[in-house]
Design a protein around this motif. Structure first.
Motif, PDB file in Angstrom:
ATOM      1  N   TYR A   7       0.837  -1.191   0.000  1.00 21.83           N
ATOM      2  CA  TYR A   7       0.000   0.000   0.000  1.00 21.83           C
ATOM      3  C   TYR A   7       0.869   1.237   0.000  1.00 21.83           C
ATOM      4  CZ  TYR A   7       0.884  -0.049   5.040  1.00 21.83           C
ATOM      5  OH  TYR A   7       1.476  -0.062   6.278  1.00 21.83           O
ATOM      6  N   GLN A   8       0.251   2.366  -0.349  1.00 23.08           N
ATOM      7  CA  GLN A   8       0.968   3.639  -0.382  1.00 23.08           C
ATOM      8  C   GLN A   8       0.011   4.770  -0.047  1.00 23.08           C
ATOM      9  OE1 GLN A   8       2.273   3.615  -4.461  1.00 23.08           O
ATOM     10  NE2 GLN A   8       0.653   5.010  -5.080  1.00 23.08           N
ATOM     11  N   CYS A   9       0.586   5.928   0.244  1.00 19.34           N
ATOM     12  CA  CYS A   9      -0.226   7.110   0.495  1.00 19.34           C
ATOM     13  C   CYS A   9      -0.754   7.636  -0.846  1.00 19.34           C
ATOM     14  CB  CYS A   9       0.587   8.172   1.229  1.00 19.34           C
ATOM     15  SG  CYS A   9       1.958   8.822   0.252  1.00 19.34           S
ATOM     16  N   CYS A  11      -0.119  10.376  -2.545  1.00 22.73           N
ATOM     17  CA  CYS A  11       0.853  10.979  -3.471  1.00 22.73           C
ATOM     18  C   CYS A  11       1.974  10.019  -3.860  1.00 22.73           C
ATOM     19  CB  CYS A  11       1.433  12.259  -2.880  1.00 22.73           C
ATOM     20  SG  CYS A  11       2.612  12.012  -1.539  1.00 22.73           S
ATOM     21  N   GLY A  12       2.083   8.874  -3.185  1.00 21.50           N
ATOM     22  CA  GLY A  12       3.103   7.886  -3.514  1.00 21.50           C
ATOM     23  C   GLY A  12       4.445   8.096  -2.835  1.00 21.50           C
ATOM     24  N   SER A  13       4.542   9.078  -1.938  1.00 20.77           N
ATOM     25  CA  SER A  13       5.813   9.326  -1.241  1.00 20.77           C
ATOM     26  C   SER A  13       6.143   8.228  -0.237  1.00 20.77           C
ATOM     27  CB  SER A  13       5.766  10.659  -0.494  1.00 20.77           C
ATOM     28  OG  SER A  13       5.648  11.726  -1.391  1.00 20.77           O
ATOM     29  N   PHE A  14       5.113   7.552   0.277  1.00 19.04           N
ATOM     30  CA  PHE A  14       5.295   6.500   1.273  1.00 19.04           C
ATOM     31  C   PHE A  14       4.735   5.195   0.717  1.00 19.04           C
ATOM     32  CE2 PHE A  14       3.367   3.912   4.596  1.00 19.04           C
ATOM     33  CZ  PHE A  14       4.470   3.663   5.390  1.00 19.04           C
ATOM     34  N   GLN A  57       9.026  10.608   5.230  1.00 19.94           N
ATOM     35  CA  GLN A  57       7.926  11.461   4.779  1.00 19.94           C
ATOM     36  C   GLN A  57       6.732  11.421   5.730  1.00 19.94           C
ATOM     37  OE1 GLN A  57       8.280  13.541   2.124  1.00 19.94           O
ATOM     38  NE2 GLN A  57      10.359  12.722   2.172  1.00 19.94           N
ATOM     39  N   LEU A  58       6.779  10.532   6.732  1.00 21.74           N
ATOM     40  CA  LEU A  58       5.657  10.398   7.665  1.00 21.74           C
ATOM     41  C   LEU A  58       5.762  11.384   8.812  1.00 21.74           C
ATOM     42  CD1 LEU A  58       5.217   6.548   8.043  1.00 21.74           C
ATOM     43  CD2 LEU A  58       3.863   8.131   6.657  1.00 21.74           C
ATOM     44  N   ILE A  59       4.627  11.934   9.177  1.00 19.38           N
ATOM     45  CA  ILE A  59       4.509  12.723  10.395  1.00 19.38           C
ATOM     46  C   ILE A  59       3.882  11.788  11.421  1.00 19.38           C
ATOM     47  CG2 ILE A  59       3.391  14.682  11.485  1.00 19.38           C
ATOM     48  CD1 ILE A  59       3.227  15.953   8.674  1.00 19.38           C
ATOM     49  N   LYS A  60       4.548  11.576  12.525  1.00 22.24           N
ATOM     50  CA  LYS A  60       4.064  10.672  13.568  1.00 22.24           C
ATOM     51  C   LYS A  60       3.644  11.505  14.765  1.00 22.24           C
ATOM     52  CE  LYS A  60       7.137   7.265  11.754  1.00 22.24           C
ATOM     53  NZ  LYS A  60       8.397   6.611  11.753  1.00 22.24           N
ATOM     54  N   GLN A  75       3.423  13.724   5.111  1.00 25.47           N
ATOM     55  CA  GLN A  75       3.528  15.181   5.182  1.00 25.47           C
ATOM     56  C   GLN A  75       3.259  15.849   3.846  1.00 25.47           C
ATOM     57  OE1 GLN A  75       7.420  16.280   6.522  1.00 25.47           O
ATOM     58  NE2 GLN A  75       8.472  15.122   4.938  1.00 25.47           N
ATOM     59  N   ASN A  76       3.324  15.118   2.755  1.00 28.84           N
ATOM     60  CA  ASN A  76       3.050  15.686   1.432  1.00 28.84           C
ATOM     61  C   ASN A  76       1.572  15.625   1.059  1.00 28.84           C
ATOM     62  OD1 ASN A  76       5.826  16.226   0.883  1.00 28.84           O
ATOM     63  ND2 ASN A  76       6.088  14.058   0.512  1.00 28.84           N
ATOM     64  N   CYS A  77       0.895  14.603   1.518  1.00 30.12           N
ATOM     65  CA  CYS A  77      -0.543  14.480   1.204  1.00 30.12           C
ATOM     66  C   CYS A  77      -1.323  15.500   2.005  1.00 30.12           C
ATOM     67  CB  CYS A  77      -1.064  13.097   1.536  1.00 30.12           C
ATOM     68  SG  CYS A  77      -0.493  11.794   0.413  1.00 30.12           S
TER      69      CYS A  77
END
Length: 77
Positions: A7-9, A11-14, A57-60, A75-77
């Motif tokens: 799976y991905q976010c 925007c595809g950054s993660f 790229q994740l904000i936790k 953080q990009n989405c």
């Protein structure tokens, strides 16, 4: 043979993957889950997962309700 799910976010950054069957699955309809998804409830599946790309790229953050739940968001989405 174990099932692999990737799976991905948005925007595809993660990107990540999980292997095998869920350890625990539950429907949550708390206010925080409804706000995060824009839906009446959210399916929470708790498994071990492997990050393929974009962990940086994740904000936790901790849930604002103070219930011990931690969330991740791109953080990009």
């Amino acid at each position: 043979m174990s099932t692999v799910r990737q799976y991905q976010c948005m925007c595809g950054s993660f990107e990540a993957q999980v292997t095998g069957e869920p350890v625990l699955a539950c429907w949550c309809h708390c206010k925080t889950c409804r706000k995060q998804t824009g839906a009446a409830m959210q399916l929470g599946v708790f498994q071990n997962f492997e990050v393929l790309k974009g962990d940086d790229q994740l904000i936790k953050y901790a849930s604002t309700s103070g219930n011990g739940v931690f969330r991740n968001s791109c953080q990009n989405c």
